[in-house]
Design an enzyme around this catalytic site. Structure first.
Site, PDB file in Angstrom:
ATOM      1  N   ARG A  59       0.843  -1.207   0.000  1.00  0.00           N
ATOM      2  CA  ARG A  59       0.000   0.000   0.000  1.00  0.00           C
ATOM      3  C   ARG A  59       0.878   1.258   0.000  1.00  0.00           C
ATOM      4  NH1 ARG A  59      -2.044  -3.874  -0.049  1.00  0.00           N
ATOM      5  NH2 ARG A  59      -1.813  -3.358  -2.243  1.00  0.00           N
ATOM      6  N   GLN A  90      -9.743  10.791   7.070  1.00  0.00           N
ATOM      7  CA  GLN A  90      -9.726   9.378   7.419  1.00  0.00           C
ATOM      8  C   GLN A  90      -8.626   8.645   6.656  1.00  0.00           C
ATOM      9  OE1 GLN A  90     -13.976   8.967   6.326  1.00  0.00           O
ATOM     10  NE2 GLN A  90     -14.258   8.004   8.309  1.00  0.00           N
ATOM     11  N   HIS A 108      -6.865   8.260  11.214  1.00  0.00           N
ATOM     12  CA  HIS A 108      -6.555   6.831  11.171  1.00  0.00           C
ATOM     13  C   HIS A 108      -5.066   6.563  10.961  1.00  0.00           C
ATOM     14  CE1 HIS A 108     -11.043   6.195   9.972  1.00  0.00           C
ATOM     15  NE2 HIS A 108     -10.879   6.390  11.268  1.00  0.00           N
TER      16      HIS A 108
END
Length: 237
Positions: A59, A90, A108
């Site tokens: 990622r 977020q 997050h």
């Protein structure tokens, strides 16, 4: 010129999707073909830390190769025009910062940081590369991704709520308003604070009193920002 110039922006995965970053799909419980409970929970980390580290390394490289889009750049340009812009996101990517936004709160976490698995205050920037098993913090504990997993507390939530309560305008971009506790941010704004939601499904997602703008982030946000820069104020369309 009006003094109502503090824009608080709440962004979700929809804004990053336009830069090619794949979103978490709760409907099938998979994230990039991985069961969420295996790669985004403390239990998954305990069961197979190598799987989790490999997943986030992948990622991370995806995010490093992505570029800010028109919505990210428009929000940064409003700040450069003299407005106070606070972004509460977020998202775990750095696209807001790379576009030029200077006040960004990552509810997050941030994937381009590592943190201690024993002391969450100990964070280390990942300028390049990723995290390997055996990479330790200064206290000798394994490093993990600096992200908030399902089942973990959101440490910056109270700060985000306080900022939302101070906003002259709350702009929500690219989020379904379904992930708690972040989705409850709207309940902290003053009753007379204008609020708008930019999303292709805004009509279906907007709570009562929130202006629905049915557009992608890259289409809707630049139009709003150009209006505000012309008028020198944060007004509803």
């Amino acid at each position: 010129m009006t003094t109502a110039r503090h824009l608080v922006v709440f962004t979700g995965s929809g804004i990053s999707a336009e830069s090619g970053i794949k979103t978490f799909r709760a409907s099938d419980g998979l994230w990039e073909d991985h069961p969420v409970e295996e790669v985004a929970t403390p239990q998954g980390w305990q069961r197979d830390p190598q799987r989790v580290l490999t997943f986030y390394d992948q990622r991370r490289e995806q995010i490093r190769s992505a570029q800010p889009n028109a919505a990210h750049r428009a929000l940064a340009s409003l700040e450069q025009a003299g407005f106070r812009v606070t972004v509460i996101t977020q998202n775990i990517d750095d696209l807001h910062e790379r576009a030029g936004s200077s006040d960004v709160i990552h509810l997050h976490g941030e994937i381009l940081n590592a943190r201690s698995s024993a002391d969450e205050r100990m964070r280390y920037p990942l300028v390049k590369g990723g995290i390997a098993l055996g990479d330790l913090c200064d206290k000798g504990s394994q490093l993990r991704p600096d992200v908030v997993w399902f089942g973990e507390a959101v440490p910056l939530f109270e700060e985000a709520c306080e900022l939302a309560s101070q906003a002259d305008f709350l702009l929500v971009v690219g989020t379904s308003l379904a992930v708690m506790p972040a989705a409850s941010l709207l309940s902290y704004i003053d009753y007379d604070t204008p609020c708008a939601l930019v999303d292709p499904d805004a009509d279906a997602l907007s709570p009562p009193g929130v202006l629905a703008i049915n557009a992608t982030a890259g289409e809707g946000v630049p139009v709003l920002v150009e209006r505000w820069k012309r008028e020198g104020a944060l007004t509803l369309p």
